[in-house]
Design a protein around this motif. Structure first.
Motif, short mmCIF file in Angstrom:
data_model
loop_
_atom_site.label_atom_id
_atom_site.label_comp_id
_atom_site.label_asym_id
_atom_site.label_seq_id
_atom_site.Cartn_x
_atom_site.Cartn_y
_atom_site.Cartn_z
N ILE A 179 1.32 -3.11 -10.50
CA ILE A 179 1.48 -4.48 -10.97
C ILE A 179 2.81 -5.07 -10.49
CG2 ILE A 179 1.91 -5.86 -13.06
CD1 ILE A 179 -0.28 -4.27 -14.44
N LEU A 180 3.87 -4.28 -10.55
CA LEU A 180 5.17 -4.78 -10.11
C LEU A 180 5.20 -4.97 -8.59
CD1 LEU A 180 7.81 -2.96 -12.33
CD2 LEU A 180 6.45 -5.00 -12.77
N ALA A 181 4.52 -4.10 -7.86
CA ALA A 181 4.46 -4.25 -6.40
C ALA A 181 3.75 -5.55 -6.03
CB ALA A 181 3.74 -3.05 -5.78
N ASP A 182 2.64 -5.83 -6.69
CA ASP A 182 1.94 -7.10 -6.43
C ASP A 182 2.84 -8.29 -6.77
OD1 ASP A 182 -0.31 -5.72 -5.64
OD2 ASP A 182 -1.38 -5.98 -7.54
N GLY A 183 3.57 -8.19 -7.88
CA GLY A 183 4.47 -9.27 -8.26
C GLY A 183 5.59 -9.48 -7.25
N ALA A 184 6.14 -8.39 -6.74
CA ALA A 184 7.23 -8.49 -5.77
C ALA A 184 6.76 -9.19 -4.50
CB ALA A 184 7.76 -7.10 -5.45
N LYS A 185 5.57 -8.85 -4.05
CA LYS A 185 5.03 -9.49 -2.84
C LYS A 185 4.79 -10.98 -3.10
CE LYS A 185 2.76 -5.15 -1.54
NZ LYS A 185 1.46 -4.41 -1.53
N ALA A 186 4.30 -11.31 -4.28
CA ALA A 186 4.00 -12.70 -4.60
C ALA A 186 5.26 -13.55 -4.71
CB ALA A 186 3.20 -12.77 -5.89
N VAL A 187 6.30 -13.03 -5.35
CA VAL A 187 7.50 -13.84 -5.52
C VAL A 187 8.22 -14.02 -4.19
CG1 VAL A 187 9.20 -12.02 -6.09
CG2 VAL A 187 9.40 -14.29 -7.13
N ALA A 188 8.16 -13.02 -3.32
CA ALA A 188 8.76 -13.18 -2.00
C ALA A 188 8.01 -14.23 -1.19
CB ALA A 188 8.75 -11.84 -1.27
N ALA A 189 6.70 -14.27 -1.34
CA ALA A 189 5.90 -15.24 -0.59
C ALA A 189 6.12 -16.66 -1.11
CB ALA A 189 4.43 -14.87 -0.69
#
Length: 241
Positions: free
Chosen positions: A55-65
């Motif tokens: 879940i945190l990995a998906d969030g990290a990718k999303a916030v960077a994008a």
């Protein structure tokens, strides 16, 4: 201009972060992504799911994008980090940093670092959580050598309900927690679901000592990790130090 990515579970007090942006007043940005929360519950099993690595990995990718290049990233969830214990919370942050490729932390470690920055050795905790969850925060702070003199739980199960607490309730709660522990160096309000950003100076005044809140320390930690340690007014003694 500093950009701190914020990973925030669900919906409750996420509006504290744009408020913090305005109060910082220097162009610093706090792009926020809502991470998956399958169940809104201050319960150990639910919190372990909220803070899971995928879940945190998906969030990290999303916030960077969405937020452009980041200078740091913070998992803005106290209970979803300390519930893993000290070693588990460290592993959580390390995994987040590996995905985000910028300095990373969580709100639980932000509390520890904020206490150290202010020379705080003993604290009183005002926890919105049920007692069994709040006790895990007490244990987490103990690993850092921070003494908890008192812990007052409100027993609220959902973040959504915490997010509805009014300014007067939050101020009165902090004052009562402080009064119960006159020897504490600081008062800690550890839930990121609690609206506090616009109350920070008033909280310090009511408690007559620093009051460290979850959204406050999350922002402070992200800026610190990015190398931005400028003094700022209007955000409590932590930022003024």
């Amino acid at each position: 201009m500093t950009t701190v990515g914020i990973l925030y579970p669900g919906f409750s007090a996420e509006d504290d972060y744009p408020r913090a942006e305005r109060l910082l007043g220097d162009g610093s940005r706090l792009p926020l992504v809502h991470t998956l929360m399958r169940e809104d519950a201050h319960r150990v099993d639910a919190l372990l799911d909220v803070g899971s690595e995928d879940i945190l990995a998906d969030g990290a990718k999303a916030v960077a994008a969405s937020g452009g290049p980041l200078d740091s990233i913070v998992w803005a969830c106290t209970s979803g980090s300390f519930v893993f214990g000290w070693d588990g919370a460290q592993a959580q942050v390390a995994a987040l940093q590996e995905v985000a490729r910028v300095p990373a932390s969580s709100t639980s470690f932000a509390f520890v670092d904020a206490c150290r920055a202010l020379g705080v050795e003993s604290v009183a905790i005002g926890a919105t959580y049920p007692a069994d969850v709040a006790e895990r925060f007490v244990e987490f702070l103990g690993k850092a050598g921070i003494r908890v003199l008192t812990m007052t739980p409100r027993g609220i199960v959902t973040a959504a309900e915490v997010g509805t607490l009014t300014e007067d309730v939050v101020l009165d709660f902090a004052a009562a927690v402080a009064a119960d522990a006159p020897g504490a160096d600081a008062v800690l309000l550890p839930d990121t679901a609690l609206h506090t950003i616009e109350l920070l100076d008033r909280l310090d005044e009511r408690a007559d000592r620093p009051v460290l809140t979850a959204n406050q320390v999350s922002v402070w930690q992200g800026l610190r990790l990015a190398g931005d340690e400028r003094r700022r007014s209007g955000l409590g003694r932590l930022f003024a130090a």
